[in-house]
Design a protein around this motif. Structure first.
Motif: not given
Length: 167
Positions: A73-78, A90-95
């Motif tokens: 989540s920190q990487y996605a926020m950055a 974030s959705a793609h990273m969770q997938k």
């Protein structure tokens, strides 16, 4: 985690936290999957308890996959802060994270199936070797028995006729 050889319901599995407290305890089935969140950083222990059947052979396959969701989540926020176009990163990273978990589960299942096939091949080989050895012993015993009976059948009259003229 899965039991490859042995009785699956005779084993307990525990996760012990850094403070020596039992965080999770499960009775084993053929396949067991545990997801446990870490609240305190430290050394966690995994305990496999086999007290009821400790003299019975058992093979357990364990696959451990550890990652930090906070880092994701920190990487996605950055990435999302400077780029408005990547709002659903974030959705793609969770997938992607879910897909990686599915891949690891599939790999573990294939490894277990390969090992079960190998055990079956070893068992079949042992079975064939044992029956082949038994058949060889039966053939040797029957050959020796036939030779003894044939010698008795044709060899017994020669000793009686020695010294007497034959007509």
């Amino acid at each position: 985690m899965s039991v490859m050889v042995g009785k699956p319901n005779s084993t307990d599995f525990e996760i012990i936290g850094p403070n020596n407290q039992v965080l999770d305890k499960k009775q084993m089935t053929n396949d067991i999957t545990l997801q446990h969140g870490v609240l305190v950083s430290g050394t966690y222990s995994f305990c496999i308890i086999n007290t009821n059947y400790m003299f019975e052979p058992k093979l357990i396959s364990i696959y451990l996959w550890a990652y930090q969701k906070d880092s994701w989540s920190q990487y996605a926020m950055a990435i999302n802060e400077p780029l408005d176009k990547l709002a659903n990163m974030s959705a793609h990273m969770q997938k992607t994270d879910t897909n990686i978990g599915v891949i690891y589960t599939h790999l573990e299942r294939m490894k277990r199936e390969t090992f079960k096939d190998w055990l079956l091949i070893i068992s079949n080989n042992r079975y064939v070797q044992n029956w082949s050895l038994i058949q060889c012993v039966v053939i040797i015993v029957s050959t020796v028995t036939q030779v003894v009976f044939v010698r008795r059948l044709f060899g017994g009259n020669e000793s009686k006729l020695k010294g007497r003229p034959q007509a």
